[in-house]
Design a protein around this motif. Sequence first.
Motif, PDB file in Angstrom:
ATOM      1  N   SER A   1      46.833  27.281  41.935  1.00 33.08           N
ATOM      2  CA  SER A   1      48.212  26.838  41.938  1.00 33.08           C
ATOM      3  C   SER A   1      48.291  25.535  41.170  1.00 33.08           C
ATOM      4  O   SER A   1      47.301  25.031  40.675  1.00 33.08           O
TER       5      SER A   1
ATOM      6  N   TRP B   1      51.245  35.235  41.750  1.00 37.59           N
ATOM      7  CA  TRP B   1      50.734  35.944  40.581  1.00 37.59           C
ATOM      8  C   TRP B   1      49.503  35.232  40.029  1.00 37.59           C
ATOM      9  O   TRP B   1      48.530  35.859  39.637  1.00 37.59           O
ATOM     10  N   ARG B   2      49.526  33.907  40.053  1.00 38.89           N
ATOM     11  CA  ARG B   2      48.370  33.152  39.575  1.00 38.89           C
ATOM     12  C   ARG B   2      47.160  33.392  40.463  1.00 38.89           C
ATOM     13  O   ARG B   2      46.032  33.268  40.015  1.00 38.89           O
ATOM     14  N   SER B   3      47.409  33.707  41.714  1.00 37.31           N
ATOM     15  CA  SER B   3      46.303  33.916  42.647  1.00 37.31           C
ATOM     16  C   SER B   3      45.917  35.376  42.741  1.00 37.31           C
ATOM     17  O   SER B   3      45.287  35.783  43.714  1.00 37.31           O
TER      18      SER B   3
ATOM     19  N   ALA C   1      42.001  32.875  37.953  1.00 35.52           N
ATOM     20  CA  ALA C   1      43.077  31.995  37.524  1.00 35.52           C
ATOM     21  C   ALA C   1      43.133  30.767  38.417  1.00 35.52           C
ATOM     22  O   ALA C   1      42.572  30.736  39.508  1.00 35.52           O
ATOM     23  N   GLN C   2      43.802  29.739  37.907  1.00 33.53           N
ATOM     24  CA  GLN C   2      44.062  28.559  38.723  1.00 33.53           C
ATOM     25  C   GLN C   2      44.826  28.976  39.962  1.00 33.53           C
ATOM     26  O   GLN C   2      45.741  29.794  39.888  1.00 33.53           O
TER      27      GLN C   2
END
Lengths: 292, 248
Positions: free
Chosen positions: A6, A30-32, A3-4
Amino acid sequence: MVAQLSGSPRGEEQLARAEGTLTSNIVAVWRSRAVLGLLVRRDLTVKYQQSVLGYLWSLLEPLMVAATYWFIFGFLYKSKGDLDGSPYLIYLVAGLFSWTWTSGVLSEATTALTGQARLITTIKVPRQVFPIGRVFGKFFEFLAALPVVVLIAGIFASLGEYHFTWNLLFLPVAIVIQAIFLIGVALVLSSSNVLLRDVERFIRVLNRVLLYSAPILYPFSKVEHSGMPRWLLRVYEANPLVGIAQLHHGAWLPAEFPSLIQIAVTLTECVIMFIIGWYYFRRVEPAVLKEL
Amino acid sequence: MGEATIVAENVGVKFVRSRRRNTKLRDYFVQGGKRRLKVDEFWALRNLSFTINAGEAVGIIGRNGTGKSTLLKIVAGVLIPDEGCVTTYGRVAPLLELSAGFSNDLTGRENVQLVGALHGMGRDELRDKLPEIIEYAGDQVASAIDTPVRHYSSGMRVRLGFAVIAQLTHPILLVDEVLAVGDREFRAKCYKTIEQMLSEGRTLFLVSHNENDLKRFCQRGIYINAGNLEVDGPITDALDAYNGLVHT
């Protein structure tokens, strides 16, 4: 898949002192989660690569500790009588393995940031990932040791001294509550240790004491029937570690299942610890980054 | 000129000279909780504002200890300013410390996968680019790719570290004097890669003391002295201001 790290979809990113709210912080982590997974896997790989026995250590270590305690408290002191006839050994391992997770996080979270300073000061990743990674790393070791509990329970079941019940469905609940608590604790410990290296040593001492603050080696009923004043018992029960231990026990031994009030209190405390951890981490983050 | 990619507004960072790290719990008690932190506060950077547009190559110039690296870290997002803010549009590839993030106990290959992923490369992307990365790092590294990085020489680590970052497609590049490392052959390779990246329209933010490097890559220069922005203009102007100070 990854995922991206941030930033908003446009890739715009603001780096200012007050970096977002609590929820946006959690969203960033969560994105990380892919990064989180990588770091946890790296830690486990390194850990197991260097030893010949590898994964077996995750079984051997808690087993040897459990055997020692079992000899002292189960055999020499006969704690069995206080457990409604359920096997002390199951009680012991169920609680002890969950405690191993907690104590492992307490001791390893302190170095989560200081130990990887170079990585943290060069690559932009939400910093919370590092202490949270320690919580998950230790969780996987806990998972790895879980078959031992199943095996012991299985042996007692085949002897007719134990029955598997649906209460086991509460085990994931116990794990989630414990994880919430540990993440909060890890966030506080990792960041404060950067600012004040005494934390690391303090935790080493605290770790030994805390083991006795919760019903892990001794049955909970012993405390209840010890004749201590009512208020003191309440203080004792207010310790979230007591609630967590009893949830783990209750999953294996229904007689030990804590009251709903106790569960509610424990859950509230764990959530409060979680929120404190995030707020504290965010507050000291600028200072921590300068110090690293 | 393209769109703005890095916007700094009134950025300020202050450090405490008597590091709190050295304050032991004992001191807190001895002083009765009184903190003497104010004694040695200083601003490493203050009131810095600039806008960098896409495709620009900007050199940051200044003497040692004037906050150049601090500024770079803020743009990279690994330091949080006490005042103001920096906004970046697009992902940042930091070439701050090339071999940072390597775990000594993992092999070169595993480290490439780890660091690549930390920089935001996808798993498939990494698999595709792995041969290229290894080839770029050179024969020496290629033959040792499956041994732990612990056994690498520092030069080999840097090569591998740069090889990973060379594959990033992030639009903003931050470079902190890393060009000074590696042998001549590898340095030439680095230069070529950076020039190629610039030709792709990426933004370069370079900290260096090497005038040739600065003149070679940058058109614009920012001269920082004692935490303040003194010159923001053509690279030659910034260099003149810097040299003027140094020579007199």
